[in-house]
Write a protein that holds these residues in place. Structure first.
Motif, short mmCIF file in Angstrom:
data_model
loop_
_atom_site.label_atom_id
_atom_site.label_comp_id
_atom_site.label_asym_id
_atom_site.label_seq_id
_atom_site.Cartn_x
_atom_site.Cartn_y
_atom_site.Cartn_z
N ASN A 41 6.96 -6.84 -1.53
CA ASN A 41 5.51 -6.83 -1.26
C ASN A 41 5.21 -7.19 0.19
OD1 ASN A 41 4.58 -8.23 -4.50
ND2 ASN A 41 4.70 -6.10 -3.86
N ILE A 42 4.15 -6.58 0.73
CA ILE A 42 3.59 -6.95 2.03
C ILE A 42 2.09 -7.14 1.83
CG2 ILE A 42 5.30 -5.70 3.41
CD1 ILE A 42 3.13 -3.41 3.64
N VAL A 43 1.42 -7.77 2.79
CA VAL A 43 -0.04 -7.76 2.78
C VAL A 43 -0.44 -6.29 2.90
CG1 VAL A 43 -2.11 -8.33 4.13
CG2 VAL A 43 -0.35 -10.06 3.73
N ASP A 44 -1.25 -5.82 1.97
CA ASP A 44 -1.55 -4.39 1.89
C ASP A 44 -1.88 -3.81 3.27
OD1 ASP A 44 -1.92 -5.63 -0.77
OD2 ASP A 44 -2.39 -3.58 -1.40
N GLY A 45 -1.14 -2.79 3.63
CA GLY A 45 -1.32 -2.15 4.94
C GLY A 45 -1.38 -0.64 4.79
N CYS A 46 -1.39 0.06 5.94
CA CYS A 46 -1.47 1.52 5.91
C CYS A 46 -0.09 2.13 5.68
CB CYS A 46 -2.00 2.03 7.24
SG CYS A 46 -3.65 1.46 7.59
N TYR A 47 -0.09 3.27 5.03
CA TYR A 47 1.16 4.01 4.84
C TYR A 47 1.13 5.28 5.69
CZ TYR A 47 1.97 1.44 0.37
OH TYR A 47 2.21 0.50 -0.61
N VAL B 184 -1.27 8.15 -0.94
CA VAL B 184 -2.19 7.02 -0.94
C VAL B 184 -2.17 6.47 0.49
CG1 VAL B 184 -2.06 6.42 -3.37
CG2 VAL B 184 -0.36 5.49 -1.82
N SER B 185 -3.31 5.99 0.98
CA SER B 185 -3.38 5.67 2.41
C SER B 185 -2.83 4.29 2.72
CB SER B 185 -4.82 5.77 2.90
OG SER B 185 -5.59 4.71 2.38
N GLY B 186 -2.62 3.49 1.70
CA GLY B 186 -2.10 2.16 1.97
C GLY B 186 -1.78 1.45 0.68
N GLY B 187 -1.17 0.28 0.81
CA GLY B 187 -0.84 -0.50 -0.36
C GLY B 187 0.07 -1.64 0.02
N GLY B 188 0.62 -2.28 -1.00
CA GLY B 188 1.33 -3.53 -0.79
C GLY B 188 2.84 -3.47 -0.89
N TYR B 189 3.43 -2.28 -0.67
CA TYR B 189 4.89 -2.19 -0.70
C TYR B 189 5.44 -1.96 0.70
CZ TYR B 189 4.58 -2.07 -5.73
OH TYR B 189 4.32 -2.42 -7.04
#
Lengths: 291, 324
Positions: free
Chosen positions: B239-245, B266-271
């Motif tokens: 996990n990371i602090v939700d960021g851009c993908y 998906v434009s971002g998330g927590g992986y």
């Protein structure tokens, strides 16, 4: 806070302002991404701000990746010293906690959850030291929240609670993501709340549902006629707990085109907030209630 | 002059070159997964390269034409039938009013692109006709085509019947497929052994592979560098602090199965992500079938840019060959 730059292939630069979440990191990231937009660097095609990071997509046929990186680094110093102030809006979002639809869904995906014998709210309450789901719900809606990112899918807002770190609620995501989440579910993962703008897969815990749509590709809903996405980073949200009756009344008003969300323009100053969290939040609430 | 959908195929969507500019709101660029194939199909029928066509995955649709048109099918090797008579791919074909376009069983690749002279003329949304089903944008009412739909077609000059693209200009995947990757993003989160293993291992395309992303399995689980998780990231080491993908970025939830995000990302998330597939190889992913063996190959930026230039040169050779 140490800013870290990395190439995402030959078309993206990822800028992590901080590894951990804080409003200071958010403001610096927002300020930098705004400077990128304002400086009109050749070849930039998309600027995506996130919670404590942002991403720039560029066309390497127009600007070399190294030159793009150098341009971004030039903007960091100014962002450091930028005013941490925003003129924004506070929005009241009605939430029907413990609603039947998310309940049905969470029961269906119980084997993917940390606590197969309870509900998502029971689990969240317990691991955050509350005696009951009801107490946890009060903690969830008693202070305002800050939209620190819009994304994942179709205008979904990530929200960060405007309280000190010691008072933040933290809940892990599902062990394995669900393949279904009802539209307009109010969810929770890490330290973030979210509203699922559309039905679909999701890994956040499910606490309730709002009858207020936040994404309308047809742009027919009265308050989404100008643009199909409701939220933008920097918006402030106050959850308003409602019951079934009020949920159904609002849903009917949305359908009839008569629902108007409660929205008031406010100023947010991060330094003032850091100096007095409860006092600043009280002022935000006064502004909302006077509106 | 509509085209009637008799059978939709498995999942046939209207796609053009996408809608850039809304990723910051979670609305991805979308558009054809294999861009060179769509561009080429359009060139063959005399359209602008970015006109909307149909992207058919694994199984072709059956379409009835109500007016004469020029069509071309590129991408996957999906036998093309006009009134049950097999026709060549990568070639401008005349089809007459009342005739039916159908397809045989897939031989190789995953996605075929069907261009029709004039282009599919459904209403654009946010500047594109591309179907983004999750957000109900583009396509036919925001969805894939369905039996009974009538697809509007624009006015077009039509290409030169019989014009064809030589086989050496048709890009195909090798075996095992090689996808070139620029390491980065959160690459430092895994150990050196895991970094080597990721590139040494053979992976296979998982059944969970669609326009949003392609999942891979079969390689060793990635071992993380130990750390205390940053505030707000979540408790799992992936996990990371939700960021851009980024498009093409490779996230590995739980460290086990890499997912490469594609056009409907998906434009971002927590992986966390370990790197990004280079832009030149994104088209290839759109032609991968489940269970195909894949290797990820480490490259540097110089190689990525050279590959991008090579791909642009290939597209120019196709334009030249078709006199466009």
């Amino acid at each position: 806070m140490k800013t870290r730059y990395s190439f995402g292939g030959d078309e993206h630069i990822f800028v992590e302002v901080d590894e951990e979440m804080s409003l200071d990191a958010f403001f610096k990231s927002l300020s930098m991404s705004n400077s990128v937009r304002d400086s009109k660097i050749k070849g930039v095609t998309e600027i995506c701000p996130a919670n404590a990071s942002f991403q720039v997509k560029f066309d390497p046929d127009q600007i070399s990746p190294d030159d793009m990186l150098a341009e971004l680094k030039k903007l960091e110093g100014a962002a450091e010293n930028a005013e941490k102030k925003l003129t924004t809006r506070i929005v009241e979002i009605p939430v029907y906690y413990q609603d039947p639809w998310t309940h049905e869904t969470l029961m269906r995906f119980r084997e993917r959850h940390q606590d197969p014998n309870g509900t998502d709210l029971d689990y969240a309450a317990r691991i955050n030291g509350f005696d009951s789901a009801e107490e946890f719900i009060v903690a969830h809606h008693s202070n305002p929240w800050f939209v620190s990112m819009v994304g994942f899918v179709s205008g979904l807002p990530f929200l960060y609670q405007l309280v000190e770190r010691e008072r933040q609620l933290q809940v892990p995501k599902y062990l394995r993501p669900r393949t279904d989440t009802p539209k307009l579910t109010v969810g929770y993962g890490g330290c973030f709340s979210c509203i699922y703008s559309v039905r679909g897969a999701g890994g956040y815990q499910m606490f309730g549902i709002t009858p207020m749509p936040i994404y309308d590709p047809q742009q027919k809903i009265s308050y989404l006629k100008d643009f199909m996405v409701f939220f933008k980073p920097g918006d402030i949200v106050k959850w308003k707990p409602i019951g079934r009756e009020e949920h159904d009344r609002i849903a009917a008003e949305v359908e009839a085109g008569t629902y108007a969300p409660k929205i008031v323009e406010v100023d947010f100053d991060l330094n003032a907030w850091n100096a007095d969290v409860d006092g600043t939040n009280a002022k935000l609430m006064e502004a909302l209630n006077a509106g | 002059m509509p085209v009637k959908v008799i059978k939709p195929g498995l999942l046939t969507t209207i796609q053009d070159l996408g809608r850039p500019g809304y990723f910051h709101l979670g609305i991805p660029i979308g558009g054809a997964m294999d861009r060179v194939s769509l561009r080429t199909a359009n060139l063959l029928v005399g359209n602008d390269e970015g006109a909307a066509g149909l992207e058919a995955v694994f199984l072709g649709p059956e379409l009835e034409f109500t007016e004469d048109a020029t069509i071309a099918v590129t991408g996957a090797d999906l036998p093309i039938l006009i009134d049950d008579v097999e026709q060549p791919g990568w070639t401008a074909l005349k089809i007459k009013a009342g005739q039916r376009l159908g397809f045989g069983y897939l031989k190789s690749g995953a996605r075929a692109y069907i261009a029709i002279s004039g282009g599919v003329d459904t209403p654009p949304m946010l500047g594109s006709r591309s179907t983004y089903a999750i957000g109900a944008l583009g396509g036919v009412d925001g969805r894939a085509i369905a039996a009974g739909d009538s697809l509007p077609i624009g006015a077009g000059a039509g290409g030169t019947e019989g014009a064809t693209v030589a086989p050496d200009l048709r890009r195909a995947t090798g075996s095992p497929v090689e996808l070139r990757v620029l390491p980065g993003l959160y690459w430092h989160r895994i150990t050196e052994t895991a970094q080597r293993g990721f590139f040494d291992d053979e992976w296979k395309v998982a059944p969970e592979a669609d326009r949003m992303g392609y999942r891979f399995r079969g390689g060793k689980a990635l071992e993380f560098v130990e750390r205390e998780q940053p505030f707000g990231a979540g408790s799992d080491p992936s996990n990371i602090v939700d960021g851009c993908y980024p498009y093409g970025s490779i996230q590995v939830p739980g460290g086990t199965e890499p997912i490469v995000l594609h056009r409907d990302a998906v434009s971002g998330g927590g992986y966390f992500m370990i790197g990004t597939v280079i832009s030149a190889d994104m088209d290839l992913i759109g032609q991968l079938q489940p269970h195909m063996p894949v290797r990820f190959v480490e490259v540097d930026m110089e190689t990525a840019l050279k590959a991008r230039a090579d791909r642009a040169a290939l597209m120019n050779r196709i334009r030249g060959a078709l006199d466009r």
